[in-house]
Each structure stands twice: as structure tokens, then as C-alpha cells.
Design an enzyme around this catalytic site. Sequence first.
Site, PDB file in Angstrom:
ATOM      1  N   SER A  85       0.822  -1.215   0.000  1.00 44.09           N
ATOM      2  CA  SER A  85       0.000   0.000   0.000  1.00 44.09           C
ATOM      3  C   SER A  85       0.855   1.264   0.000  1.00 44.09           C
ATOM      4  O   SER A  85       0.370   2.345  -0.313  1.00 44.09           O
ATOM      5  CB  SER A  85      -0.962   0.008   1.188  1.00 44.09           C
ATOM      6  OG  SER A  85      -0.242   0.014   2.407  1.00 44.09           O
ATOM      7  N   CYS A 115       8.110  -0.665   6.892  1.00 38.24           N
ATOM      8  CA  CYS A 115       7.752   0.373   5.933  1.00 38.24           C
ATOM      9  C   CYS A 115       8.419   0.151   4.579  1.00 38.24           C
ATOM     10  O   CYS A 115       9.424  -0.547   4.471  1.00 38.24           O
ATOM     11  CB  CYS A 115       8.166   1.735   6.470  1.00 38.24           C
ATOM     12  SG  CYS A 115       7.366   2.189   8.013  1.00 38.24           S
ATOM     13  N   GLU A 164      10.146   2.303   2.941  1.00 38.73           N
ATOM     14  CA  GLU A 164      11.503   2.845   2.976  1.00 38.73           C
ATOM     15  C   GLU A 164      12.481   1.805   3.512  1.00 38.73           C
ATOM     16  O   GLU A 164      13.582   1.650   2.980  1.00 38.73           O
ATOM     17  CB  GLU A 164      11.566   4.110   3.843  1.00 38.73           C
ATOM     18  CG  GLU A 164      10.774   5.275   3.299  1.00 38.73           C
ATOM     19  CD  GLU A 164       9.350   5.355   3.839  1.00 38.73           C
ATOM     20  OE1 GLU A 164       8.789   6.465   3.839  1.00 38.73           O
ATOM     21  OE2 GLU A 164       8.788   4.313   4.250  1.00 38.73           O
ATOM     22  N   CYS A 175       7.981   8.051   8.221  1.00 34.72           N
ATOM     23  CA  CYS A 175       7.640   8.073   9.644  1.00 34.72           C
ATOM     24  C   CYS A 175       8.910   8.295  10.469  1.00 34.72           C
ATOM     25  O   CYS A 175      10.029   8.262   9.945  1.00 34.72           O
ATOM     26  CB  CYS A 175       6.949   6.768  10.048  1.00 34.72           C
ATOM     27  SG  CYS A 175       8.040   5.327  10.068  1.00 34.72           S
ATOM     28  N   CYS A 212      11.502   5.448  10.179  1.00 37.73           N
ATOM     29  CA  CYS A 212      12.248   5.479   8.914  1.00 37.73           C
ATOM     30  C   CYS A 212      13.294   6.593   8.916  1.00 37.73           C
ATOM     31  O   CYS A 212      14.413   6.405   8.431  1.00 37.73           O
ATOM     32  CB  CYS A 212      11.301   5.667   7.734  1.00 37.73           C
ATOM     33  SG  CYS A 212      10.317   4.200   7.379  1.00 37.73           S
ATOM     34  N   TYR A 260      16.796  17.552  16.412  1.00 33.07           N
ATOM     35  CA  TYR A 260      17.448  17.298  17.701  1.00 33.07           C
ATOM     36  C   TYR A 260      17.671  15.798  17.855  1.00 33.07           C
ATOM     37  O   TYR A 260      16.986  15.121  18.619  1.00 33.07           O
ATOM     38  CB  TYR A 260      16.594  17.839  18.855  1.00 33.07           C
ATOM     39  CG  TYR A 260      16.379  19.319  18.763  1.00 33.07           C
ATOM     40  CD1 TYR A 260      17.403  20.205  19.075  1.00 33.07           C
ATOM     41  CD2 TYR A 260      15.170  19.831  18.319  1.00 33.07           C
ATOM     42  CE1 TYR A 260      17.225  21.571  18.968  1.00 33.07           C
ATOM     43  CE2 TYR A 260      14.980  21.200  18.205  1.00 33.07           C
ATOM     44  CZ  TYR A 260      16.011  22.063  18.524  1.00 33.07           C
ATOM     45  OH  TYR A 260      15.827  23.412  18.407  1.00 33.07           O
ATOM     46  N   TRP A 296      19.052  12.181  18.840  1.00 34.97           N
ATOM     47  CA  TRP A 296      19.498  11.594  20.111  1.00 34.97           C
ATOM     48  C   TRP A 296      21.019  11.475  20.160  1.00 34.97           C
ATOM     49  O   TRP A 296      21.617  11.658  21.207  1.00 34.97           O
ATOM     50  CB  TRP A 296      18.855  10.228  20.328  1.00 34.97           C
ATOM     51  CG  TRP A 296      19.327   9.192  19.343  1.00 34.97           C
ATOM     52  CD1 TRP A 296      18.769   8.930  18.112  1.00 34.97           C
ATOM     53  CD2 TRP A 296      20.452   8.345  19.460  1.00 34.97           C
ATOM     54  NE1 TRP A 296      19.492   7.960  17.478  1.00 34.97           N
ATOM     55  CE2 TRP A 296      20.546   7.568  18.285  1.00 34.97           C
ATOM     56  CE3 TRP A 296      21.409   8.140  20.454  1.00 34.97           C
ATOM     57  CZ2 TRP A 296      21.534   6.624  18.067  1.00 34.97           C
ATOM     58  CZ3 TRP A 296      22.398   7.193  20.233  1.00 34.97           C
ATOM     59  CH2 TRP A 296      22.451   6.442  19.053  1.00 34.97           C
TER      60      TRP A 296
END
Length: 130
Positions: A27, A54, A56, A86, A89, A121, A123
Site C-alpha cells: 500500500s 515500511c 523505505e 515516519c 524510517c 534534535y 538523540w
Amino acid sequence: MDFNTLLKKAESVLNPRKISTDSWAGSVAAALLSEQGNIYAGVCIDTCSGMGFCAEHSAIAAMITAGESRIMKIVAISKEGIVAPCGRCREFMNQIHDDNINTEIMLSEKKIVILKELLPYRWDEARNIK
């Protein structure tokens, strides 16, 4: 290479379908351009238990399998049009090659950003924020 080529590649693998009682695939489709000029494509796999991934991720896995890890450009689409990656990704792209923070990502026909704009930002830079 422009994003139109990547869009056409993603469209060629976009194929929403049910693959089992509780799983669907295709999809969302993605296509990326690697540093070596190769195009890799993939589709999402959606499962009820969260083990899917996903589009990606699928395209990136094909690239990694071929021995590459630097993404120059990437786009994902659904039947409704272009979709943004997302958070998972975005972080995945960031972690598989240090220079992917400069990957160009198509968000719409008129909007292209680099990954750093979507991860302001990170991690892994938090210890350097003052």
C-alpha cells in the site's frame, strides 16, 4: 537524477494487496537513489502484530543487500500521493550512514527537504546540546 525517475520507480511497485488472513503489502512503495547512482525500490508489509515494516525500510534493505548504505534521494508514495517518512524510517536512514543526514526527501511535488530538517534534535547529538 531527478525525483520524477524515483516516483516512476515507486509507482511501478505500488500494488496494495492482502497477502494472508492478517497481513497486507504494497500500500506504500518507496524508491531511493544511492550514492553509486543505483535505484532501489521496496514496499511496506503490514502485519497485525507489528512485525511488518515500511516501504523505505524495504528499499533500504535492498540497497544494503547490494553493498551500499548512502542514500542521496528517497520518496515514498501511496495511492493518495507522496507520503513523508515516519519517525522510525527517519531514524533508520540516519543510522545506516553518517552522511544520510543530508539525504534529500520528497515531501510533496513542491517540497524537498534534507533529513536533518526532519531530525533537528537527534538523540546521537544530544550530549552536544547546550
